[in-house]
Write a protein that holds these residues in place. Structure first.
Motif, PDB file in Angstrom:
ATOM      1  N   ARG A  28      57.366  97.329  45.805  1.00  0.00           N
ATOM      2  CA  ARG A  28      58.718  97.144  45.263  1.00  0.00           C
ATOM      3  C   ARG A  28      58.711  97.160  43.731  1.00  0.00           C
ATOM      4  O   ARG A  28      59.625  97.671  43.104  1.00  0.00           O
ATOM      5  CB  ARG A  28      59.314  95.840  45.794  1.00  0.00           C
ATOM      6  N   VAL A  29      57.659  96.606  43.142  1.00  0.00           N
ATOM      7  CA  VAL A  29      57.536  96.633  41.673  1.00  0.00           C
ATOM      8  C   VAL A  29      57.507  98.073  41.182  1.00  0.00           C
ATOM      9  O   VAL A  29      58.091  98.411  40.149  1.00  0.00           O
ATOM     10  CB  VAL A  29      56.274  95.864  41.212  1.00  0.00           C
ATOM     11  N   ALA A  30      56.851  98.948  41.945  1.00  0.00           N
ATOM     12  CA  ALA A  30      56.755 100.368  41.565  1.00  0.00           C
ATOM     13  C   ALA A  30      58.131 101.029  41.487  1.00  0.00           C
ATOM     14  O   ALA A  30      58.291 102.047  40.809  1.00  0.00           O
ATOM     15  CB  ALA A  30      55.855 101.109  42.546  1.00  0.00           C
ATOM     16  N   THR A  31      59.121 100.435  42.147  1.00  0.00           N
ATOM     17  CA  THR A  31      60.486 100.989  42.088  1.00  0.00           C
ATOM     18  C   THR A  31      61.321 100.317  40.993  1.00  0.00           C
ATOM     19  O   THR A  31      62.506 100.567  40.884  1.00  0.00           O
ATOM     20  CB  THR A  31      61.209 100.820  43.441  1.00  0.00           C
ATOM     21  N   GLY A  32      60.675  99.415  40.220  1.00  0.00           N
ATOM     22  CA  GLY A  32      61.385  98.733  39.137  1.00  0.00           C
ATOM     23  C   GLY A  32      62.048  97.436  39.561  1.00  0.00           C
ATOM     24  O   GLY A  32      62.919  96.923  38.857  1.00  0.00           O
ATOM     25  N   ASP A  33      61.624  96.867  40.699  1.00  0.00           N
ATOM     26  CA  ASP A  33      62.227  95.644  41.237  1.00  0.00           C
ATOM     27  C   ASP A  33      61.695  94.426  40.469  1.00  0.00           C
ATOM     28  O   ASP A  33      60.566  93.988  40.690  1.00  0.00           O
ATOM     29  CB  ASP A  33      61.877  95.548  42.726  1.00  0.00           C
ATOM     30  N   GLN A  34      62.509  93.871  39.567  1.00  0.00           N
ATOM     31  CA  GLN A  34      62.072  92.743  38.737  1.00  0.00           C
ATOM     32  C   GLN A  34      61.859  91.448  39.530  1.00  0.00           C
ATOM     33  O   GLN A  34      60.879  90.737  39.276  1.00  0.00           O
ATOM     34  CB  GLN A  34      63.056  92.517  37.593  1.00  0.00           C
ATOM     35  N   PRO A  35      62.733  91.102  40.485  1.00  0.00           N
ATOM     36  CA  PRO A  35      62.453  89.897  41.285  1.00  0.00           C
ATOM     37  C   PRO A  35      61.121  90.002  42.046  1.00  0.00           C
ATOM     38  O   PRO A  35      60.402  89.014  42.171  1.00  0.00           O
ATOM     39  CB  PRO A  35      63.643  89.824  42.250  1.00  0.00           C
ATOM     40  N   PHE A  37      58.516  91.632  41.017  1.00  0.00           N
ATOM     41  CA  PHE A  37      57.479  91.427  39.999  1.00  0.00           C
ATOM     42  C   PHE A  37      57.281  89.933  39.736  1.00  0.00           C
ATOM     43  O   PHE A  37      56.149  89.453  39.628  1.00  0.00           O
ATOM     44  CB  PHE A  37      57.851  92.149  38.702  1.00  0.00           C
ATOM     45  N   SER A  38      58.371  89.196  39.673  1.00  0.00           N
ATOM     46  CA  SER A  38      58.292  87.747  39.465  1.00  0.00           C
ATOM     47  C   SER A  38      57.541  87.075  40.614  1.00  0.00           C
ATOM     48  O   SER A  38      56.693  86.207  40.400  1.00  0.00           O
ATOM     49  CB  SER A  38      59.700  87.179  39.336  1.00  0.00           C
ATOM     50  N   GLU A  39      57.829  87.496  41.855  1.00  0.00           N
ATOM     51  CA  GLU A  39      57.132  86.940  43.020  1.00  0.00           C
ATOM     52  C   GLU A  39      55.652  87.308  42.997  1.00  0.00           C
ATOM     53  O   GLU A  39      54.788  86.490  43.322  1.00  0.00           O
ATOM     54  CB  GLU A  39      57.760  87.467  44.315  1.00  0.00           C
ATOM     55  N   LEU A  40      55.356  88.556  42.617  1.00  0.00           N
ATOM     56  CA  LEU A  40      53.961  89.000  42.544  1.00  0.00           C
ATOM     57  C   LEU A  40      53.211  88.189  41.491  1.00  0.00           C
ATOM     58  O   LEU A  40      52.075  87.770  41.713  1.00  0.00           O
ATOM     59  CB  LEU A  40      53.896  90.498  42.212  1.00  0.00           C
ATOM     60  N   TYR A  41      53.861  87.969  40.362  1.00  0.00           N
ATOM     61  CA  TYR A  41      53.251  87.156  39.298  1.00  0.00           C
ATOM     62  C   TYR A  41      52.939  85.750  39.821  1.00  0.00           C
ATOM     63  O   TYR A  41      51.842  85.227  39.626  1.00  0.00           O
ATOM     64  CB  TYR A  41      54.190  87.086  38.088  1.00  0.00           C
ATOM     65  N   ASP A  42      53.914  85.143  40.502  1.00  0.00           N
ATOM     66  CA  ASP A  42      53.706  83.797  41.046  1.00  0.00           C
ATOM     67  C   ASP A  42      52.562  83.780  42.053  1.00  0.00           C
ATOM     68  O   ASP A  42      51.797  82.816  42.120  1.00  0.00           O
ATOM     69  CB  ASP A  42      54.981  83.281  41.719  1.00  0.00           C
ATOM     70  N   ALA A  43      52.440  84.854  42.838  1.00  0.00           N
ATOM     71  CA  ALA A  43      51.426  84.904  43.894  1.00  0.00           C
ATOM     72  C   ALA A  43      50.014  85.121  43.340  1.00  0.00           C
ATOM     73  O   ALA A  43      49.050  84.590  43.898  1.00  0.00           O
ATOM     74  CB  ALA A  43      51.766  86.024  44.885  1.00  0.00           C
ATOM     75  N   PHE A  70      49.432  91.659  33.549  1.00  0.00           N
ATOM     76  CA  PHE A  70      50.682  91.792  34.288  1.00  0.00           C
ATOM     77  C   PHE A  70      51.640  92.782  33.627  1.00  0.00           C
ATOM     78  O   PHE A  70      52.433  93.427  34.324  1.00  0.00           O
ATOM     79  CB  PHE A  70      51.321  90.426  34.547  1.00  0.00           C
ATOM     80  N   LEU A  71      51.531  92.956  32.324  1.00  0.00           N
ATOM     81  CA  LEU A  71      52.296  94.021  31.671  1.00  0.00           C
ATOM     82  C   LEU A  71      51.807  95.380  32.186  1.00  0.00           C
ATOM     83  O   LEU A  71      52.601  96.268  32.511  1.00  0.00           O
ATOM     84  CB  LEU A  71      52.140  93.934  30.146  1.00  0.00           C
ATOM     85  N   GLU A  72      50.483  95.507  32.299  1.00  0.00           N
ATOM     86  CA  GLU A  72      49.922  96.756  32.820  1.00  0.00           C
ATOM     87  C   GLU A  72      50.314  96.966  34.287  1.00  0.00           C
ATOM     88  O   GLU A  72      50.606  98.086  34.711  1.00  0.00           O
ATOM     89  CB  GLU A  72      48.391  96.750  32.673  1.00  0.00           C
ATOM     90  N   VAL A  73      50.337  95.878  35.064  1.00  0.00           N
ATOM     91  CA  VAL A  73      50.770  95.976  36.472  1.00  0.00           C
ATOM     92  C   VAL A  73      52.195  96.524  36.527  1.00  0.00           C
ATOM     93  O   VAL A  73      52.496  97.432  37.307  1.00  0.00           O
ATOM     94  CB  VAL A  73      50.698  94.599  37.174  1.00  0.00           C
ATOM     95  N   TRP A  74      53.079  95.987  35.690  1.00  0.00           N
ATOM     96  CA  TRP A  74      54.471  96.445  35.668  1.00  0.00           C
ATOM     97  C   TRP A  74      54.545  97.924  35.296  1.00  0.00           C
ATOM     98  O   TRP A  74      55.290  98.692  35.910  1.00  0.00           O
ATOM     99  CB  TRP A  74      55.270  95.595  34.678  1.00  0.00           C
ATOM    100  N   GLN A  75      53.751  98.332  34.311  1.00  0.00           N
ATOM    101  CA  GLN A  75      53.816  99.710  33.818  1.00  0.00           C
ATOM    102  C   GLN A  75      53.115 100.708  34.748  1.00  0.00           C
ATOM    103  O   GLN A  75      53.496 101.869  34.811  1.00  0.00           O
ATOM    104  CB  GLN A  75      53.177  99.797  32.425  1.00  0.00           C
ATOM    105  N   GLN A  76      52.075 100.242  35.461  1.00  0.00           N
ATOM    106  CA  GLN A  76      51.253 101.159  36.248  1.00  0.00           C
ATOM    107  C   GLN A  76      51.410 100.983  37.762  1.00  0.00           C
ATOM    108  O   GLN A  76      50.624 101.529  38.524  1.00  0.00           O
ATOM    109  CB  GLN A  76      49.756 100.959  35.882  1.00  0.00           C
ATOM    110  N   ALA A  77      52.384 100.222  38.198  1.00  0.00           N
ATOM    111  CA  ALA A  77      52.519  99.909  39.636  1.00  0.00           C
ATOM    112  C   ALA A  77      52.592 101.162  40.504  1.00  0.00           C
ATOM    113  O   ALA A  77      52.138 101.158  41.649  1.00  0.00           O
ATOM    114  CB  ALA A  77      53.751  99.036  39.867  1.00  0.00           C
ATOM    115  N   THR A  78      53.141 102.252  39.980  1.00  0.00           N
ATOM    116  CA  THR A  78      53.255 103.484  40.781  1.00  0.00           C
ATOM    117  C   THR A  78      51.883 104.083  41.082  1.00  0.00           C
ATOM    118  O   THR A  78      51.757 104.899  41.987  1.00  0.00           O
ATOM    119  CB  THR A  78      54.108 104.535  40.047  1.00  0.00           C
TER     120      THR A  78
END
Length: 199
Positions: A28-35, A37-43, A70-78
């Motif tokens: 879901r993060v790969a599609t730009g889903d910010q919530p 990403f927040s859950e993934l960060y917490d996990a 986590f910045l890299e995770v957000w940018q490279q999730a795809t």
């Protein structure tokens, strides 16, 4: 009446959402889903920070590296490929790489300052050479890991790539903590020998 109340309670419990796996969250993060990403960060942030602290020994730098990861995770999730491993292992591998890069950069800076006698001297960075060096070093470590016993390799990978503590490893493997420490110690000695490390 009581049966009706109990039935309603059970229905309410079944409506609770099941926890979402890190793999699904990362998709879901790969599609730009910010919530997501927040859950993934917490996990995963606790495990990432734990791994980085074990390598850097400095909490402030470790927190900084964790944020970079986590910045890299957000940018490279795809780029995440489920067929090659789990989201957790992908993120932890990224964290391990960034922590090692930070250690190397810090050591290189220290050596440079000592040799030249000037603090904060910036040097050029050859990305191709660095990539080749990291790949060669990764291949050396992989070959050396392959020469360990299965138990030693498992302990080393859980500690250094998984970020687990001795007690977490003992629980995960179902063995006493002393056994975990022995496997890890023997594995690290064998790994150093295989890689020709003399320190």
């Amino acid at each position: 009446m009581l049966a009706l109340v109990e039935h309603d309670t059970e229905a309410w419990r079944s409506d609770e959402p099941a926890p979402v796996s890190p793999d699904d969250l990362l998709a879901r993060v790969a599609t730009g889903d910010q919530p997501a990403f927040s859950e993934l960060y917490d996990a995963l942030s606790g495990r990432v920070l734990g791994l980085v602290i074990r390598l850097l020994k400095d909490r402030a730098q470790s927190e900084e590296v964790t944020q970079e990861v986590f910045l890299e995770v957000w940018q490279q999730a795809t780029r995440f490929d489920r067929s090659r491993g789990t989201a957790a292992s992908w993120v932890l591998t990224m964290a391990h790489r960034r922590a090692v890069d930070r250690i190397r950069a810090s050591q290189a800076s220290h050596d440079r300052d000592t040799r030249i006698g000037i603090r904060d001297l910036e040097a050029g960075f050859d990305q191709v050479s660095e990539s080749v060096e990291i790949r060669i070093e990764h291949e050396r470590v992989s070959r050396a890991l392959g020469k360990l016993t299965e138990f030693q390799r498992q302990a080393v990978q859980l500690a250094y790539y998984g970020g687990y503590s001795h007690s977490e490893m003992a629980e995960r493997l179902g063995v006493p903590i002393g056994t975990v420490k022995t496997r890890l110690r023997d594995g690290m000695i064998r790994l150093r020998d295989e890689m020709g490390v003399t320190s």
